[in-house]
Design an enzyme around this catalytic site. Structure first.
Site, PDB file in Angstrom:
ATOM      1  N   HIS A   1      49.642  40.336  30.418  1.00  0.00           N
ATOM      2  CA  HIS A   1      51.095  40.325  30.640  1.00  0.00           C
ATOM      3  C   HIS A   1      51.502  39.030  31.356  1.00  0.00           C
ATOM      4  O   HIS A   1      50.858  38.638  32.339  1.00  0.00           O
ATOM      5  CB  HIS A   1      51.515  41.545  31.474  1.00  0.00           C
ATOM      6  CG  HIS A   1      52.992  41.603  31.679  1.00  0.00           C
ATOM      7  ND1 HIS A   1      53.864  42.035  30.687  1.00  0.00           N
ATOM      8  CD2 HIS A   1      53.772  41.240  32.728  1.00  0.00           C
ATOM      9  CE1 HIS A   1      55.105  41.954  31.130  1.00  0.00           C
ATOM     10  NE2 HIS A   1      55.080  41.471  32.380  1.00  0.00           N
TER      11      HIS A   1
ATOM     12  N   SER B   1      48.833  38.415  34.316  1.00  0.00           N
ATOM     13  CA  SER B   1      47.974  39.508  34.786  1.00  0.00           C
ATOM     14  C   SER B   1      47.243  40.142  33.614  1.00  0.00           C
ATOM     15  O   SER B   1      47.790  40.228  32.513  1.00  0.00           O
ATOM     16  CB  SER B   1      48.824  40.616  35.437  1.00  0.00           C
ATOM     17  OG  SER B   1      49.665  40.104  36.450  1.00  0.00           O
TER      18      SER B   1
ATOM     19  N   ASP C   1      53.335  48.502  31.658  1.00  0.00           N
ATOM     20  CA  ASP C   1      52.881  47.409  32.541  1.00  0.00           C
ATOM     21  C   ASP C   1      52.569  47.892  33.964  1.00  0.00           C
ATOM     22  O   ASP C   1      52.792  47.159  34.931  1.00  0.00           O
ATOM     23  CB  ASP C   1      53.935  46.282  32.593  1.00  0.00           C
ATOM     24  CG  ASP C   1      54.173  45.672  31.226  1.00  0.00           C
ATOM     25  OD1 ASP C   1      53.252  45.674  30.394  1.00  0.00           O
ATOM     26  OD2 ASP C   1      55.293  45.184  30.979  1.00  0.00           O
TER      27      ASP C   1
HETATM   28  C1  GAR Z   1      51.358  35.979  25.616  1.00  0.00           C
HETATM   29  O1  GAR Z   1      52.022  35.036  26.392  1.00  0.00           O
HETATM   30  C2  GAR Z   1      51.313  37.323  26.319  1.00  0.00           C
HETATM   31  O2  GAR Z   1      51.289  37.204  27.700  1.00  0.00           O
HETATM   32  C3  GAR Z   1      52.591  37.945  25.861  1.00  0.00           C
HETATM   33  O3  GAR Z   1      52.710  37.567  24.513  1.00  0.00           O
HETATM   34  C4  GAR Z   1      52.145  36.272  24.350  1.00  0.00           C
HETATM   35  C5  GAR Z   1      51.279  36.267  23.108  1.00  0.00           C
HETATM   36  O4  GAR Z   1      50.824  34.978  22.816  1.00  0.00           O
HETATM   37  N1  GAR Z   1      52.520  39.377  25.990  1.00  0.00           N
HETATM   38  C6  GAR Z   1      53.530  40.123  26.401  1.00  0.00           C
HETATM   39  O5  GAR Z   1      54.628  39.673  26.656  1.00  0.00           O
HETATM   40  C7  GAR Z   1      53.218  41.605  26.491  1.00  0.00           C
HETATM   41  N2  GAR Z   1      54.244  42.283  27.188  1.00  0.00           N
HETATM   42  P1  GAR Z   1      49.734  34.746  21.691  1.00  0.00           P
HETATM   43  O6  GAR Z   1      50.157  35.581  20.493  1.00  0.00           O
HETATM   44  O7  GAR Z   1      49.820  33.272  21.390  1.00  0.00           O
HETATM   45  O8  GAR Z   1      48.404  35.155  22.236  1.00  0.00           O
END
Ligand code: GAR
Length: 238
Positions: free
Chosen positions: A131, A158, A167
């Site tokens: 998160h 986190s 979360d």
């Molecule tokens: C990441 O930044 C992750 O922290 C966020 O989505 C992105 C995915 O990036 N997740 C959330 O917001 C979950 N609530 P990625 O597809 O490039 O790994």
């Protein structure tokens, strides 16, 4: 008696942790795990990737690495109005797929749907989520913009255990950076993502090596006296 390097390599010689990854987006965190697995620097085997978004680039990344994929799109095929597949239907498909793959660990890496308590409890393995905030601050969406608006000095990401409450499960690890108020939410997001690319494999390494014992953390059992109180925090300013 084995020397330290022999003892360390033997922990990598044991069976890899079987990991299933749930995604919705670009999959940059999935790519980090794929690269680490292929390089032999993380003792995992990614047994499959489930996406709830049909054309998520994460699916292409998995396919390019010859990893099994399953897409249960939240847009019903041929439905121009974009009617969503109900969460119950998604969860039924995902549960069947996970039961087939039998992972040791389920990783939500950019998975953007809220999962029900039934799904989480009946899953064949513990589930962790990445998160983009220092939980318990900024649960939910738009975390980077909200941090800038609040004038916080610190931000980060986190990795936490997934529970029925959004979360809110036990936070295992966090990576932190200093906020530069002159920077936009997009720049802050990109800085936090660089932290994510370190904290996620590090956390999985700690789980694979038994340093973080998720069953024990989930129970009332006494934690190891040698493990500092959770969350383990890394200052990774960039
Ligand atoms: C990441 O930044 C992750 O922290 C966020 O989505 C992105 C995915 O990036 N997740 C959330 O917001 C979950 N609530 P990625 O597809 O490039 O790994």
């Amino acid at each position: 008696m084995p020397n330290i390097s022999q003892a360390q390599s033997s922990s990598f010689d044991s069976k890899p942790l079987k990991v299933a990854v749930l995604v919705s987006g670009s999959g940059s965190n999935l790519q980090v795990l794929i690269d680490a697995m292929q390089a032999g620097s993380l003792p995992i085997e990614i047994v499959g990737v489930i996406s709830n978004v049909k054309d998520a680039y994460a699916v292409t990344r998995a396919q390019q690495a010859n990893i099994k994929t399953a897409v249960f799109s939240h847009i019903t095929e041929g439905d121009k109005a974009g009617k969503r597949m109900g969460i119950k239907t998604f969860e039924r498909h995902a549960t069947a797929q996970l039961n087939e793959w039998q992972p040791d660990l389920i990783v939500l890496a950019g998975f953007m749907r809220v999962l029900s308590g039934d799904f989480i409890h009946s899953a064949p393995a513990p589930m962790i989520n990445l998160h983009p905030s220092l939980l318990p601050k900024y649960k939910g969406l738009d975390t980077h913009q909200r941090v800038l608006e609040s004038g916080d000095l610190y931000h980060g990401c986190s990795v936490h255990l997934v529970t029925a409450e959004l979360d809110a499960g036990q936070v295992l690890t966090q990576a932190m950076l200093g906020v530069n108020k002159q920077q936009t939410a997009e720049v802050l997001q990109s800085r936090v993502q660089q932290l994510e690319h370190q904290i996620l494999p590090w956390t999985i390494l700690l789980i694979a090596q038994g340093v973080l014992n998720l069953e024990q953390i989930n129970s009332d059992a006494k934690p190891s006296p040698y493990l500092p109180a959770l969350p383990l925090k890394l200052w990774l300013d960039n």
